[in-house]
Design a protein around this motif. Structure first.
Motif, PDB file in Angstrom:
ATOM      1  N   UNK A 171     -36.729  91.625  17.877  1.00 47.87           N
ATOM      2  CA  UNK A 171     -37.114  90.547  18.783  1.00 47.87           C
ATOM      3  C   UNK A 171     -37.868  91.157  19.959  1.00 47.87           C
ATOM      4  N   UNK A 172     -38.641  90.323  20.645  1.00 44.09           N
ATOM      5  CA  UNK A 172     -39.439  90.820  21.753  1.00 44.09           C
ATOM      6  C   UNK A 172     -38.551  91.251  22.920  1.00 44.09           C
ATOM      7  N   UNK A 173     -38.982  92.315  23.588  1.00 46.40           N
ATOM      8  CA  UNK A 173     -38.154  92.895  24.643  1.00 46.40           C
ATOM      9  C   UNK A 173     -38.163  92.151  25.951  1.00 46.40           C
ATOM     10  N   UNK A 174     -39.028  91.127  26.099  1.00 42.69           N
ATOM     11  CA  UNK A 174     -39.106  90.429  27.385  1.00 42.69           C
ATOM     12  C   UNK A 174     -37.877  89.576  27.666  1.00 42.69           C
ATOM     13  N   UNK A 175     -37.118  89.221  26.611  1.00 38.39           N
ATOM     14  CA  UNK A 175     -35.935  88.354  26.768  1.00 38.39           C
ATOM     15  C   UNK A 175     -34.979  88.694  25.631  1.00 38.39           C
ATOM     16  N   UNK A 176     -33.935  89.436  25.939  1.00 33.62           N
ATOM     17  CA  UNK A 176     -32.972  89.864  24.921  1.00 33.62           C
ATOM     18  C   UNK A 176     -31.560  89.673  25.450  1.00 33.62           C
ATOM     19  N   UNK A 177     -30.695  89.056  24.636  1.00 35.82           N
ATOM     20  CA  UNK A 177     -29.281  88.907  24.993  1.00 35.82           C
ATOM     21  C   UNK A 177     -28.422  89.676  23.989  1.00 35.82           C
ATOM     22  N   UNK A 178     -27.526  90.494  24.503  1.00 36.66           N
ATOM     23  CA  UNK A 178     -26.601  91.275  23.687  1.00 36.66           C
ATOM     24  C   UNK A 178     -25.165  90.989  24.111  1.00 36.66           C
ATOM     25  N   UNK A 179     -24.220  90.931  23.181  1.00 32.29           N
ATOM     26  CA  UNK A 179     -22.822  91.112  23.583  1.00 32.29           C
ATOM     27  C   UNK A 179     -22.707  92.522  24.188  1.00 32.29           C
ATOM     28  N   UNK A 180     -22.091  92.621  25.344  1.00 30.02           N
ATOM     29  CA  UNK A 180     -22.101  93.909  26.045  1.00 30.02           C
ATOM     30  C   UNK A 180     -21.464  95.025  25.226  1.00 30.02           C
ATOM     31  N   UNK A 181     -20.383  94.717  24.514  1.00 31.35           N
ATOM     32  CA  UNK A 181     -19.718  95.769  23.738  1.00 31.35           C
ATOM     33  C   UNK A 181     -20.628  96.302  22.635  1.00 31.35           C
ATOM     34  N   UNK A 182     -21.465  95.434  22.042  1.00 32.57           N
ATOM     35  CA  UNK A 182     -22.374  95.884  20.988  1.00 32.57           C
ATOM     36  C   UNK A 182     -23.520  96.686  21.579  1.00 32.57           C
ATOM     37  N   UNK A 183     -24.016  96.255  22.732  1.00 33.39           N
ATOM     38  CA  UNK A 183     -25.087  97.003  23.407  1.00 33.39           C
ATOM     39  C   UNK A 183     -24.679  98.447  23.637  1.00 33.39           C
ATOM     40  N   UNK A 184     -23.450  98.638  24.143  1.00 33.48           N
ATOM     41  CA  UNK A 184     -22.994 100.004  24.403  1.00 33.48           C
ATOM     42  C   UNK A 184     -22.585 100.720  23.122  1.00 33.48           C
ATOM     43  N   UNK A 185     -22.142  99.979  22.125  1.00 33.56           N
ATOM     44  CA  UNK A 185     -21.768 100.599  20.846  1.00 33.56           C
ATOM     45  C   UNK A 185     -22.958 101.329  20.216  1.00 33.56           C
ATOM     46  N   UNK A 186     -24.145 100.727  20.330  1.00 33.36           N
ATOM     47  CA  UNK A 186     -25.326 101.369  19.730  1.00 33.36           C
ATOM     48  C   UNK A 186     -26.031 102.302  20.708  1.00 33.36           C
ATOM     49  N   UNK A 187     -25.492 102.446  21.905  1.00 39.34           N
ATOM     50  CA  UNK A 187     -26.043 103.410  22.855  1.00 39.34           C
ATOM     51  C   UNK A 187     -27.039 102.851  23.850  1.00 39.34           C
ATOM     52  N   UNK A 188     -27.181 101.518  23.912  1.00 37.64           N
ATOM     53  CA  UNK A 188     -28.125 100.933  24.853  1.00 37.64           C
ATOM     54  C   UNK A 188     -29.562 101.282  24.490  1.00 37.64           C
ATOM     55  N   UNK A 189     -30.474 101.046  25.420  1.00 33.09           N
ATOM     56  CA  UNK A 189     -31.874 101.394  25.194  1.00 33.09           C
ATOM     57  C   UNK A 189     -32.039 102.911  25.207  1.00 33.09           C
ATOM     58  N   UNK A 190     -32.939 103.402  24.383  1.00 35.02           N
ATOM     59  CA  UNK A 190     -33.247 104.828  24.332  1.00 35.02           C
ATOM     60  C   UNK A 190     -34.005 105.207  25.602  1.00 35.02           C
ATOM     61  N   UNK A 191     -33.389 106.007  26.450  1.00 34.73           N
ATOM     62  CA  UNK A 191     -33.987 106.338  27.730  1.00 34.73           C
ATOM     63  C   UNK A 191     -35.072 107.414  27.628  1.00 34.73           C
ATOM     64  N   UNK A 192     -35.295 107.927  26.422  1.00 39.35           N
ATOM     65  CA  UNK A 192     -36.420 108.837  26.214  1.00 39.35           C
ATOM     66  C   UNK A 192     -37.737 108.068  26.140  1.00 39.35           C
ATOM     67  N   UNK A 193     -37.664 106.753  25.888  1.00 37.57           N
ATOM     68  CA  UNK A 193     -38.854 105.917  25.812  1.00 37.57           C
ATOM     69  C   UNK A 193     -39.112 105.349  27.203  1.00 37.57           C
ATOM     70  N   UNK A 194     -40.299 105.616  27.730  1.00 37.47           N
ATOM     71  CA  UNK A 194     -40.615 105.129  29.071  1.00 37.47           C
ATOM     72  C   UNK A 194     -41.062 103.676  29.049  1.00 37.47           C
ATOM     73  N   UNK A 195     -41.885 103.325  28.055  1.00 39.18           N
ATOM     74  CA  UNK A 195     -42.438 101.978  27.992  1.00 39.18           C
ATOM     75  C   UNK A 195     -42.931 101.702  26.580  1.00 39.18           C
ATOM     76  N   UNK A 196     -42.652 100.509  26.068  1.00 33.55           N
ATOM     77  CA  UNK A 196     -43.056 100.038  24.737  1.00 33.55           C
ATOM     78  C   UNK A 196     -42.146 100.556  23.624  1.00 33.55           C
ATOM     79  N   UNK A 197     -41.942  99.726  22.638  1.00 33.55           N
ATOM     80  CA  UNK A 197     -41.182 100.012  21.419  1.00 33.55           C
ATOM     81  C   UNK A 197     -39.677 100.156  21.644  1.00 33.55           C
ATOM     82  N   UNK A 198     -39.192  99.838  22.846  1.00 32.49           N
ATOM     83  CA  UNK A 198     -37.744  99.907  23.075  1.00 32.49           C
ATOM     84  C   UNK A 198     -37.008  98.903  22.205  1.00 32.49           C
ATOM     85  N   UNK A 199     -37.595  97.715  22.025  1.00 33.71           N
ATOM     86  CA  UNK A 199     -36.920  96.697  21.230  1.00 33.71           C
ATOM     87  C   UNK A 199     -36.880  97.069  19.760  1.00 33.71           C
ATOM     88  N   UNK A 200     -37.949  97.673  19.248  1.00 31.89           N
ATOM     89  CA  UNK A 200     -37.936  98.141  17.861  1.00 31.89           C
ATOM     90  C   UNK A 200     -36.827  99.160  17.661  1.00 31.89           C
TER      91      UNK A 200
END
Length: 296
Positions: A171-200
């Motif tokens: 889904x597009x990264x401009x508007x995303x809703x996660x259950x918080x426990x699942x967001x942290x289960x998968x490690x959140x957004x990859x902080x090595x990515x500065x911009x673009x493709x975070x949602x992929x």
């Protein structure tokens, strides 16, 4: 159940204000909080942001450096108290309560890791809220051909109105809703990515864990498209390719990664206006050229 809105601001104080106001005007039927993360805006914009938001009940977090999309949102998530996390671009405008139906859907479907409503632009025209994989097949044949030939695997993105929720690759990264426990289960957004493709990237990791990414087309929001990034550095196109190469290397072996890079090189060679991107793709390991190191 509680919800945390997390809005990433970078020199877009007025857009952020309008986003906050639209949330309040179309408040969800649940307790919520609003967290604004300022990604090291310039002094004038930072002062304007504080002035505009001083009368609102929200939490403003200031980063001393521009963390980018992923790390900036993760910073906000660390301060979130909600059971659900709603990540928003600052140029999002709520036109209705599209949160309550999404939260209810997530509560009924424990296998859904993230969800988004249907996106419309400022002219009230429907805009794709999802995307397909960014892989060799898509690079070779293009999304539209694949949508025509294999519609069950590649649902049409443009000029199509859907009536029921459906699963997608991302889904597009401009508007995303996660259950918080699942967001942290998968490690959140990859902080090595500065911009673009975070949602992929995060939708791929959700899939690996057995979770779906879903578009909920029965409610909507408005996206002003580009307002949150229009002041960014001219190297944003280069950044897109840096992130693209990084994500493909992350999930595929060296042979597939090399093929992917070669295909992109060939495509770029046919577009003289994008030849400046060729060194990024030729090197493969190009994160040293990311805007992250310029700290815009």
């Amino acid at each position: 159940m509680t919800l945390s809105f997390i809005i990433l601001n970078y020199n877009t104080s007025l857009q952020t204000l309008n986003c906050v106001k639209s949330i309040i005007d179309h408040a969800p039927n649940t307790s919520y909080e609003i967290i604004v993360v300022d990604n090291n805006s310039n002094k004038e914009e930072w002062e304007t942001l504080n002035s505009l938001l001083q009368d609102y009940d929200l939490n403003i977090i200031k980063s001393r450096i521009n963390l980018g999309f992923g790390a900036g949102n993760v910073l906000g998530a660390n301060f979130a108290n909600g059971d659900f996390l709603c990540f928003l671009n600052s140029d999002i405008i709520f036109t209705e309560d599209c949160i309550t139906p999404l939260i209810e859907y997530l509560n009924r479907h424990n296998d859904v890791g993230c969800i988004t409503p249907q996106q419309y632009n400022r002219n009230n025209i429907i805009v794709p809220s999802f995307n397909h994989d960014s892989g060799i097949t898509e690079e070779l044949f293009g999304k539209e051909l694949l949508e025509t030939l294999f519609s069950s695997k590649y649902p049409k993105r443009k000029n199509t109105i859907y009536k029921k929720p459906f699963s997608v690759k991302q889904i597009n990264g401009c508007f995303m809703i996660f259950p918080k426990n699942i967001f942290w289960e998968v490690g959140g957004f990859d902080q090595n990515i500065f911009l673009y493709y975070e949602e992929l990237d995060i939708c791929y990791r959700l899939k690996e864990k057995g979770y779906k990414s879903v578009v909920y087309p029965n409610c909507r929001f408005s996206h002003l498209h580009g307002e949150s990034t229009k002041k960014a550095h001219s190297n944003t196109v280069r950044e897109l390719y840096i992130s693209k190469m990084y994500c493909y290397r992350k999930y595929h072996n060296i042979i597939l990664s090399s093929c992917f890079r070669i295909i992109n090189i060939i495509k770029l060679m046919t577009k003289p206006n994008k030849w400046y991107i060729l060194p990024v793709v030729l090197r493969g390991e190009s994160s040293s050229k990311s805007m992250r190191h310029n700290r815009l």
